[in-house]
Design an enzyme around this catalytic site. Structure first.
Site, PDB file in Angstrom:
ATOM      1  CE1 TYR A 103     -17.012  68.149 -97.169  1.00 38.45           C
ATOM      2  CE2 TYR A 103     -19.032  68.697 -98.332  1.00 38.45           C
ATOM      3  CZ  TYR A 103     -18.280  68.714 -97.177  1.00 38.45           C
ATOM      4  OH  TYR A 103     -18.783  69.305 -96.058  1.00 38.45           O
TER       5      TYR A 103
ATOM      6  NE  ARG B 224     -14.912  75.618-100.118  1.00 41.86           N
ATOM      7  CZ  ARG B 224     -16.110  75.901 -99.607  1.00 41.86           C
ATOM      8  NH1 ARG B 224     -16.224  76.837 -98.666  1.00 41.86           N
ATOM      9  NH2 ARG B 224     -17.199  75.276-100.011  1.00 41.86           N
TER      10      ARG B 224
ATOM     11  NE  ARG C 101      -7.079  50.660 -92.253  1.00 37.83           N
ATOM     12  CZ  ARG C 101      -6.325  50.763 -91.154  1.00 37.83           C
ATOM     13  NH1 ARG C 101      -5.320  49.951 -90.964  1.00 37.83           N
ATOM     14  NH2 ARG C 101      -6.612  51.685 -90.255  1.00 37.83           N
TER      15      ARG C 101
ATOM     16  CE  LYS D 200     -17.564  72.003 -98.792  1.00 39.58           C
ATOM     17  NZ  LYS D 200     -18.311  71.992 -97.535  1.00 39.58           N
TER      18      LYS D 200
ATOM     19  CD  GLU E  34     -16.957  76.169 -89.526  1.00 36.11           C
ATOM     20  OE1 GLU E  34     -17.244  76.762 -90.581  1.00 36.11           O
ATOM     21  OE2 GLU E  34     -15.989  75.409 -89.419  1.00 36.11           O
TER      22      GLU E  34
ATOM     23  CG  LEU F  75     -15.296  75.496 -95.292  1.00 33.18           C
ATOM     24  CD1 LEU F  75     -14.151  74.538 -95.630  1.00 33.18           C
ATOM     25  CD2 LEU F  75     -16.594  74.973 -95.837  1.00 33.18           C
TER      26      LEU F  75
END
Ligand code: PMP
Length: 284
Positions: free
Chosen positions: A33, A52, A100, A147, A179, A204
């Site tokens: 995301y 990114r 799945r 991310k 972070e 990140l």
């Protein structure tokens, strides 16, 4: 107001926006995301966010649903359809829908979802009073540079902070801060030098972090990229976080220790101002 949301090629009411229970993001957190901030109905650093996103997809061997240029067209339509003046656009890509199975599906089409969230970013009460943070062990996986939507560790950290009366959590690994739960972390030493952890797979690579470094370079503020310890943070003159939606926001308390005099410091306040000025002038 009912928002208009984008799901796989369609703009629909938020009440009708759905994805499959077989979506790999739902079953395996197999999605990535980006969050782009909007001020004056314009996007901040969106090209860097989309770059990114492309990198996150590449690292996970996930197909992009469309070109970054097409994503930007959708983002602009969402801003317009939702009359978004200030807030964020959330964008998520998943590996798609398939029965799945741990291994990658052969013919799944990537899912693309985007929605807006209206919110005051510039006149933010928390940025004015400064955040209090607690420190928690960093229990995340080892590819924090990607991310992904696997955000449970960050969510647990933030929830613990709130339950302990704080605003956020800084995560600690081997005695050093990596972070914040959803932001990059910085301290300011007595001589005015800013310390922030160097890039690597432990954190990140914040788009706002890159802007902070650029601003500091321009203003001759010295920055050292290295890990810093909890003790160093407690003894710091000032501290702050950066993220697309928090911009640059002061941290005034770590665990039970005030940072400096426990109020937002002058360097951080100045950095926030010049960041907002720059972001505003470059927003597209
Ligand atoms: N670190 C983490 C763990 C984050 O979730 C975020 C926000 N997405 C950041 C740093 C800041 O990144 P950015 O400046 O690109 O928003």
């Amino acid at each position: 107001m009912t928002r208009t949301v984008y799901v796989n090629g369609e703009f629909v009411s938020e009440h009708e926006a759905t994805v499959s229970v077989f979506d790999r993001a739902f079953l395996f957190a197999d999605g990535v995301y980006e969050v782009t901030s909007v001020i004056d109905a314009k996007m901040i650093d969106n090209n860097a966010h989309l770059a990114r996103l492309e990198r996150s997809c590449r690292e996970l061997r996930m197909e992009l649903p469309c070109s970054p240029e097409d994503m930007e067209v959708i983002q602009r339509q969402l801003i317009e359809r939702n009359d978004l003046e200030e807030g964020v656009i959330y964008l998520q890509v998943t590996r798609g829908t398939a029965d799945r199975d741990f291994k990658f599906p052969k013919d799944a089409k990537p899912t693309l979802v985007m929605f807006t969230q209206a919110r005051a970013l510039i006149d933010d009460a928390l940025a004015q009073r400064g955040l209090s943070v607690i420190t928690v062990p960093d229990i995340r996986w080892k590819r924090r540079d990607i991310k992904t939507v696997g955000l449970l560790a960050a969510s647990l950290a933030k929830q613990q902070a709130v339950e302990e009366g704080a605003d956020d959590a800084w995560m600690v690994e081997d005695g050093f801060i990596t972070e914040g739960s959803s932001n990059n972390a910085y301290i300011v030493e007595a001589d005015g030098t800013i310390i922030t952890r160097q890039l690597g797979s432990e954190i990140l690579h914040g788009i706002t972090r890159a802007a902070v470094l650029e601003l500091c370079g321009r203003d001759n503020i010295s920055v050292v990229e290295r890990p810093f310890s909890v003790d160093e943070a407690v003894a710091a003159k000032e501290a702050f976080i950066s993220s697309a939606s928090a911009f640059i926001s002061p941290v005034v308390r770590i665990n039970d220790h005030p940072i400096g005099d426990g109020k937002p410091g002058p360097l951080v306040q100045r950095l926030r101002e010049i960041y907002i000025e720059m972001a505003r002038s470059l927003a597209t």
